[in-house]
Design a protein around this motif. Structure first.
Motif, PDB file in Angstrom:
ATOM      1  N   ILE A  91     -24.405 -14.539   1.305  1.00 26.72           N
ATOM      2  CA  ILE A  91     -23.040 -14.287   1.769  1.00 26.72           C
ATOM      3  C   ILE A  91     -22.694 -12.802   1.624  1.00 26.72           C
ATOM      4  O   ILE A  91     -23.071 -12.157   0.639  1.00 26.72           O
ATOM      5  N   PHE A  92     -21.978 -12.251   2.606  1.00 24.00           N
ATOM      6  CA  PHE A  92     -21.476 -10.882   2.507  1.00 24.00           C
ATOM      7  C   PHE A  92     -20.114 -10.937   1.809  1.00 24.00           C
ATOM      8  O   PHE A  92     -19.091 -11.252   2.428  1.00 24.00           O
ATOM      9  N   SER A  93     -20.103 -10.620   0.520  1.00 21.97           N
ATOM     10  CA  SER A  93     -18.936 -10.849  -0.325  1.00 21.97           C
ATOM     11  C   SER A  93     -17.717 -10.039   0.090  1.00 21.97           C
ATOM     12  O   SER A  93     -16.574 -10.497  -0.056  1.00 21.97           O
ATOM     13  N   ASP A  94     -17.932  -8.825   0.593  1.00 20.21           N
ATOM     14  CA  ASP A  94     -16.805  -7.955   0.932  1.00 20.21           C
ATOM     15  C   ASP A  94     -16.186  -8.283   2.287  1.00 20.21           C
ATOM     16  O   ASP A  94     -15.111  -7.766   2.623  1.00 20.21           O
ATOM     17  N   LEU A  95     -16.866  -9.135   3.070  1.00 16.72           N
ATOM     18  CA  LEU A  95     -16.331  -9.536   4.364  1.00 16.72           C
ATOM     19  C   LEU A  95     -15.575 -10.848   4.235  1.00 16.72           C
ATOM     20  O   LEU A  95     -15.808 -11.626   3.317  1.00 16.72           O
ATOM     21  N   HIS A 135      -9.948 -15.061   4.077  1.00 20.79           N
ATOM     22  CA  HIS A 135     -10.117 -14.632   2.689  1.00 20.79           C
ATOM     23  C   HIS A 135     -11.472 -13.940   2.513  1.00 20.79           C
ATOM     24  O   HIS A 135     -12.444 -14.283   3.193  1.00 20.79           O
ATOM     25  N   PRO A 136     -11.572 -12.985   1.574  1.00 22.84           N
ATOM     26  CA  PRO A 136     -12.883 -12.391   1.271  1.00 22.84           C
ATOM     27  C   PRO A 136     -13.850 -13.458   0.780  1.00 22.84           C
ATOM     28  O   PRO A 136     -13.504 -14.264  -0.092  1.00 22.84           O
ATOM     29  N   ALA A 137     -15.043 -13.468   1.322  1.00 20.47           N
ATOM     30  CA  ALA A 137     -16.023 -14.500   0.962  1.00 20.47           C
ATOM     31  C   ALA A 137     -16.387 -14.434  -0.519  1.00 20.47           C
ATOM     32  O   ALA A 137     -16.728 -15.453  -1.129  1.00 20.47           O
ATOM     33  N   GLY A 138     -16.331 -13.246  -1.106  1.00 20.00           N
ATOM     34  CA  GLY A 138     -16.664 -13.094  -2.509  1.00 20.00           C
ATOM     35  C   GLY A 138     -15.698 -13.794  -3.449  1.00 20.00           C
ATOM     36  O   GLY A 138     -16.022 -14.015  -4.623  1.00 20.00           O
ATOM     37  N   GLY A 142     -18.383 -21.360  -5.908  1.00 20.25           N
ATOM     38  CA  GLY A 142     -19.787 -21.562  -5.562  1.00 20.25           C
ATOM     39  C   GLY A 142     -19.963 -22.596  -4.462  1.00 20.25           C
ATOM     40  O   GLY A 142     -20.750 -22.413  -3.525  1.00 20.25           O
ATOM     41  N   GLY A 143     -19.222 -23.708  -4.563  1.00 18.92           N
ATOM     42  CA  GLY A 143     -19.323 -24.744  -3.548  1.00 18.92           C
ATOM     43  C   GLY A 143     -18.822 -24.281  -2.199  1.00 18.92           C
ATOM     44  O   GLY A 143     -19.410 -24.597  -1.151  1.00 18.92           O
ATOM     45  N   GLN A 144     -17.730 -23.512  -2.198  1.00 16.28           N
ATOM     46  CA  GLN A 144     -17.185 -22.990  -0.941  1.00 16.28           C
ATOM     47  C   GLN A 144     -18.137 -21.976  -0.308  1.00 16.28           C
ATOM     48  O   GLN A 144     -18.294 -21.941   0.924  1.00 16.28           O
ATOM     49  N   LYS A 145     -18.805 -21.180  -1.130  1.00 12.24           N
ATOM     50  CA  LYS A 145     -19.791 -20.236  -0.596  1.00 12.24           C
ATOM     51  C   LYS A 145     -20.963 -20.982   0.053  1.00 12.24           C
ATOM     52  O   LYS A 145     -21.479 -20.566   1.096  1.00 12.24           O
ATOM     53  N   GLN A 146     -21.376 -22.082  -0.572  1.00 15.07           N
ATOM     54  CA  GLN A 146     -22.470 -22.870   0.005  1.00 15.07           C
ATOM     55  C   GLN A 146     -22.036 -23.478   1.336  1.00 15.07           C
ATOM     56  O   GLN A 146     -22.816 -23.509   2.293  1.00 15.07           O
ATOM     57  N   MET A 147     -20.815 -23.948   1.417  1.00 17.96           N
ATOM     58  CA  MET A 147     -20.292 -24.468   2.679  1.00 17.96           C
ATOM     59  C   MET A 147     -20.282 -23.381   3.749  1.00 17.96           C
ATOM     60  O   MET A 147     -20.647 -23.625   4.906  1.00 17.96           O
TER      61      MET A 147
END
Length: 241
Positions: A91-95, A135-138, A142-147
């Motif tokens: 994931i690109f955390s800053d985007l 919202h910023p991906a960062g 953890g579960g939302q990032k996986q989604m």
């Protein structure tokens, strides 16, 4: 058209001085979900990365849809409607979530050009992606990032989806949501190759299974048969499903 979408024949992979894969033979049947299981260090992630061209096979052959992809670069493989979700999700955390999705939608230059029907389908699978769209991906859990990682992989139609440990570190409710999403993806015709340590996840989703140990596939067959054979589970994985 072959019933197997992806095949590996005698694949060896070296990483520096280390010989990781020692002749992997693997078949991924078209339209099915294949589980790749094994103890830590068995070579599962290396197998996925070798399929995607991130690490090059030093010997053997990898075929996708009847085409030899062994020596192709990763962007060439991805352009054949193959998507890969690595264990770290990438994931690109800053985007924002929207910007992450847009990067994966190669046919769109801005969010308005993304396929609205497909986005609505993805939102139905993963409501959090819509909820945190700007919202910023960062900042996601953890579960939302996986989604988001899976959503990004399927923002365009894919023929093959390769995912490395999608349930790792997730709460049970999120795991159930992920299982439902993969079941829907499979029903839509996507072929899926999944590395997983959560055996309940594997049992509920898998059609076929390959078990790795020490850089080779030591067992392949029906996931249902493995799930019902406790002695085989102990001998291959050191556990019971």
């Amino acid at each position: 058209m072959s019933k197997d979408l992806l095949t590996l024949k005698g694949v060896h992979t070296h990483i520096g001085a280390y010989h990781i894969l020692h002749g992997v033979d693997l078949t991924v049947p078209r339209g099915q979900l294949t589980m790749l299981l094994g103890r830590n260090g068995a070579g599962k992630t290396t197998t996925l990365r070798t399929i995607m061209g991130l690490w090059k096979a030093s010997q053997g052959r990898i075929e996708f849809n009847g085409t030899d992809i062994t020596a192709l670069a990763t962007p060439q493989i991805a352009s054949m409607n193959v998507a890969y979700v690595p264990e770290n999700m990438g994931i690109f955390s800053d985007l924002t979530v929207r910007e992450n999705m847009l990067l994966a939608a190669r046919g769109a230059k801005h969010a308005g050009q993304m396929d609205d029907t497909r986005l609505k389908w993805i939102f139905s699978l993963f409501p959090a992606v819509e909820k945190f769209w700007n919202h910023p991906a960062g900042k996601l859990s953890g579960g939302q990032k996986q989604m988001l990682a899976v959503s990004r992989a399927i923002v365009e139609p894919r023929e093959l989806l390769i995912v490395d440990e999608p349930s790792k570190g997730l709460a049970p409710a999120i795991i159930n949501n992920m299982i439902d999403a993969f079941a829907q993806l499979k029903a839509s015709g996507v072929t899926i190759l999944l590395v997983e340590q959560n055996i309940n996840f594997a049992k509920r989703l898998g059609d076929t299974v390959a078990v790795m140990d020490n850089g080779v596939v030591v067992h392949s067959g029906s996931m249902k048969e493995l799930a019902e054979d406790e002695n085989l589970q102990h001998s291959l994985l050191g556990l019971a499903i």
